[in-house]
Design an enzyme around this catalytic site. Structure first.
Site: not given
Length: 205
Positions: A37, A126
């Site tokens: 990411e 998340k």
């Protein structure tokens, strides 16, 4: 579980620059990572993400973090990004990314946010910032979520505490400053990557 990597640890390269991104991503892949990411508050993120998708897109799930706007999703789609990670729950952003065929890990903190993200099409969640809530909170939240949805702990995760969040029901974690800080050496990235991989393997034996 609809998560498209072998190792459920997401490397967060916040602040990385285009001229150094290749060597750090290579080090992460060598350590066993296959989810990368690059947050959109990093310098020249378009170049970094585009280059990494071209170079390593067949070996890893590569994409963006801190995705907040629909226009950013459209740019990422053009770059070939396969991963979108958000810090918040924006149904329109999530739905747009899913429509472009991306894997979306949506940031949430409460049951309402989690279910809104799932309704919009997020394939993973998340819990952020995890260290502020702690494993017990995540375990309680997991009890009401669909069991097949992968939940990642993000925020304050270290090799030393990773096992606590896995035991609480997280499938894995997003790893930020304890894995990579802007400007650090490739050697440091490789060292921390190895430590996290070892911690994960020990916790899941």
């Amino acid at each position: 579980m609809n998560w498209k990597t072998e190792l459920p640890l997401i490397a967060i390269l916040r602040g990385i620059t285009p001229h150094e991104v290749h060597t750090h991503v290579q080090a992460l892949l060598d350590a066993g990572f296959d989810a990368i990411e690059i947050p959109l508050n990093s310098p020249q993120w378009q170049q970094s993400i585009g280059d990494m998708v071209q170079t390593f897109g067949q070996r890893a799930l590569i994409g963006a973090g801190t995705v907040l706007q629909l226009q950013q999703v459209e740019e990422l789609a053009e770059l070939g990004s396969k991963l979108v990670v958000t810090p918040n729950t924006q149904p329109a952003v999530i739905a747009c990314a899913v429509q472009h065929g991306m894997t979306v890990c949506a940031g949430c903190a409460t049951a309402s946010e989690a279910f809104n993200a799932l309704e919009a099409g997020a394939q993973a969640l998340k819990i952020f910032p995890s260290v502020s809530f702690g494993p017990d909170y995540i375990k309680a939240l997991k009890a009401v979520l669909p069991p097949q949805i992968p939940v990642f702990a993000v925020g304050g995760i270290t090799p030393e505490n990773l096992h606590l969040y896995l035991a609480a029901g997280c499938v894995g974690a997003g790893l930020g400053s304890d894995l990579y800080r802007a400007g650090q050496s490739v050697e440091r990235t490789a060292q921390q990557a190895a430590a996290f991989v070892q911690a994960y393997k020990e916790a899941t034996r």
